[in-house]
Design an enzyme around this catalytic site. Structure first.
Site, PDB file in Angstrom:
ATOM      1  CG  HIS A 238      -2.022   0.940   1.203  1.00  8.90           C
ATOM      2  ND1 HIS A 238      -1.846   2.302   1.145  1.00  8.90           N
ATOM      3  CD2 HIS A 238      -3.354   0.729   1.186  1.00  8.90           C
ATOM      4  CE1 HIS A 238      -3.031   2.889   1.094  1.00  8.90           C
ATOM      5  NE2 HIS A 238      -3.971   1.957   1.113  1.00  8.90           N
ATOM      6  NE  ARG A 260      -2.592   6.173  -2.991  1.00 10.11           N
ATOM      7  CZ  ARG A 260      -2.887   5.208  -3.838  1.00 10.11           C
ATOM      8  NH1 ARG A 260      -2.749   5.395  -5.129  1.00 10.11           N
ATOM      9  NH2 ARG A 260      -3.304   4.032  -3.408  1.00 10.11           N
TER      10      ARG A 260
END
Ligand SMILES: Cc1cc2nc3c(=O)[nH]c(=O)nc-3n(C[C@H](O)[C@H](O)[C@H](O)COP(=O)(O)OP(=O)(O)OC[C@H]3O[C@@H](n4cnc5c(N)ncnc54)[C@H](O)[C@@H]3O)c2cc1C
Length: 574
Positions: A238, A260
């Protein structure tokens, strides 16, 4: 040593989304059966489903479709997924989200018009992630645990499964050997069907996100039982693990993907955005692409004080960041970072194992009586998992496994366990108590963390993988000579750390072996010496199993049962 003995019809190992859905479905399908959930921690309080932040992928919106969700899953997975498993995932996710809302009582966020709110997650062509703020897993696990507590389902908490025990003279599972962590005593549970739902978890890397109770025990037990594992080289990193120094366990924990998705920027140590130089989708590219770009920037030395990079939301509406990501804002503040107006130090962190035990669409495995679901199972995600497909996977296949086992056990008897196998498993667990003083466990753990991060991590090559394989074999030897000084059995955490490391090193060896065997770059697996994907229509996946003490690895062709590379199921695009 004679273990305490218990019998049950269905035995479920693990109490995450997969384990609890399996228990509820099995109990509902056949209420007269005895169903037992055994778990290393406390039911409802451990595992990664509780840690789910971002949410649950499901094609609910009128403009979305299961075909679109399926194509995103297959393309995100580098065309390595078992397409029938992926199809089952996207179709049944709709049933499971309805069950979570309407039968189990989960509250998910809604739009002003009353429809379920679905947010953006990276790598998807449609915003389909259902969520409860940014703490979705707590909502799901609380409701699941309440339901399990209210039903006639037996619980063995703080019971660590240590070995799958086969039937005497028969290739079938007869039960599972446990350590009752509270007393240190051994418990043998005989069962007609056993579900492996211990949730994988790549906690062998220096930076990792999964819960501390996960140490790949299920995969290690499956390997020892001779079961084939697939796609084990596929370890997802991640991109945004919190980086707050070595003094805190918060380092490595994840800052969710929605940051994001909502427009968050990644900056180098020099304060400049770098993602657009690596991918046209910028920060919204898939996890593998973003993690690799970050690792490359880190290798160039463009880093923050702790050696990572920055995540910045400061250019976005501060009220929205605060309201949409309250949990993340608090987590960052706890570590001295201002997520709303400042910059947060981040590093890619090992998050998810796409690989796992090979299984059929009804969750059965090659060993009669043994079923698998959730992160322990391989094949659904191929080379990479989309954010939001993890909890969908565990709830969908957990429910399938519960239904399958409930009908499977109706015509089965309890089998006689192999006494020699029980004795051998107990002797292996007891071995570190009767040795000469030797190396420290902490030192071995650090060695494992570093070598997996450096040599079997985000960017790999033949030389590094060969070194890693040698070092892992040596680590295993050192673990096998390690003495545990404190001979108390009740809650002996050093003993459990040793058992954790045994599982992690065994599975690390498999990851390194599979990564060395795959001489191309797909999804989460990147070889700097073989950077090309290779021809997609000739895709193969790795299958690995133990034979004696050696690995046996083979490559199997992907069966494109629904769509071939270059084709699509989307009518408007075709
Ligand atoms: C921080 C974080 C955030 C995430 N966010 C998302 C997200 O937003 N969306 C998404 O789709 N996915 C997300 N994931 C992934 C998701 O959590 C997992 O894919 C999923 O929850 C796995 O479910 P599971 O039931 O297979 O395993 P888990 O929920 O991890 O449960 C495993 C269970 O097995 C037990 N266990 C382990 N070993 C033993 C043993 N030896 N004996 C007995 N019991 C054992 C554990 O105690 C635990 O109860 C996230 C993961 C993490 C770590």
């Amino acid at each position: 040593m004679v273990p305490q003995a218990l019998d049950t019809d269905i035995l479920i190992l693990g109490a995450g989304g997969a384990g609890l859905f399996a228990a509820l479905h099995a109990q509902r399908a056949a209420p007269a059966l005895s169903v037992t959930v055994a778990v290393k921690g406390l039911l409802g309080k451990c595992g990664c489903t509780r840690m789910v932040q971002g949410g649950y992928n499901v094609a609910l919106a009128r403009e979305d479709s299961v075909e679109r969700h399926f194509m995103d899953t297959i393309e995100g997975g580098g065309w390595l997924s078992d397409q029938d498993l992926a199809w089952k995932l996207v179709v049944l996710a709709i049933e499971r989200i309805r069950e979570l809302e309407n039968e189990l009582g989960c509250f998910f966020d809604r739009n002003p018009d009353g429809t379920v709110h679905q947010k953006a997650f990276a790598g998807q062509t449609f915003d389909r992630t259902v969520h409860k703020g940014d703490l979705t897993g707590i909502e799901i696990m609380n409701r699941l645990a309440e339901q399990v507590w209210s039903k006639k389902i037996n619980r063995l908490e703080e019971h660590r499964a240590v070995e799958l025990i086969k039937a005497k003279g028969q290739e079938a599972v007869a039960g599972v050997l446990f350590i009752d962590m509270r007393t240190g005593g051994y418990v043998l549970v005989r069962a007609k069907a056993v579900l492996l739902a211990t949730g994988g978890g790549p906690t062998m890397y220096k930076y990792h996100t999964p819960s501390g109770d996960k140490s790949c025990d299920g995969l290690a037990m499956a390997l020892r039982a001779g079961l084939p594992l697939r796609d084990m080289e596929m370890v997802q990193f991640h991109p945004t693990g919190l980086l707050a120094g070595t003094h805190t366990r918060m380092t490595g924990t994840v800052l969710e993907e929605g940051l994001r998705g909502a427009g968050g920027h990644l900056l180098g140590g020099n304060g400049e955005r770098f993602m657009p130089r690596y991918d046209a989708k910028g920060e919204r590219a898939t996890r593998d692409i973003v993690s690799r770009a970050m690792f490359a920037e880190m290798r160039k030395g463009n880093t923050t004080p702790h050696g990572g990079l920055y995540l910045s939301m400061a250019h976005l509406d501060p009220r929205k960041v605060r309201s949409d990501f309250g949990g993340m804002v608090e987590r960052c503040a706890d570590c001295g970072f201002d997520l709303v107006g400042g910059r947060v130090e981040v590093v890619p962190t090992a998050h998810y194992l796409m690989g796992g035990v090979e299984f059929a669409a009804d969750c059965s495995t090659a060993l009669p009586g043994l079923f698998v679901a959730g992160e322990d199972a391989g094949g659904v995600h191929g080379a990479n998992r989309l954010g939001g497909n993890g909890v969908a996977n565990s709830t969908v296949f957990g429910a399938v496994a519960g239904d399958t086992m409930a009908s499977w056990v109706l015509t089965r008897e309890l089998l006689q366990p192999d006494r020699t196998a029980i004795d051998a498993a107990i002797a292996a667990c007891e071995s570190p108590f009767s040795r000469k003083p030797s190396a420290s466990l902490e030192g071995l753990r650090e060695k494992l963390y570093d070598l997996m991060w450096q040599k079997v991590g985000i960017i790999r090559d033949a030389a590094g993988l060969a070194e890693a394989q040698r070092e892992l074999a040596e680590l295993e030897r050192e673990l096998d000579t390690l003495k545990i000084q404190d001979t108390t059995r009740a809650f002996n955490l050093t003993w459990h750390d040793w058992l954790n490391l045994k599982s992690l090193v065994a599975v690390s060896r498999v990851i390194a072996q599979a990564a060395a065997d795959r001489r191309d770059s797909r999804g989460a697996h990147f070889r700097s010496d073989f950077p090309d994907m290779g021809p997609l229509d000739q895709s193969t996946f790795t299958r690995i199993r133990f034979e004696g003490k050696d690995f046996f690895i083979e490559r199997k062709s992907v069966n494109f049962t629904r769509v071939r590379p270059g084709q699509t199921l989307l009518r408007d695009v075709a």
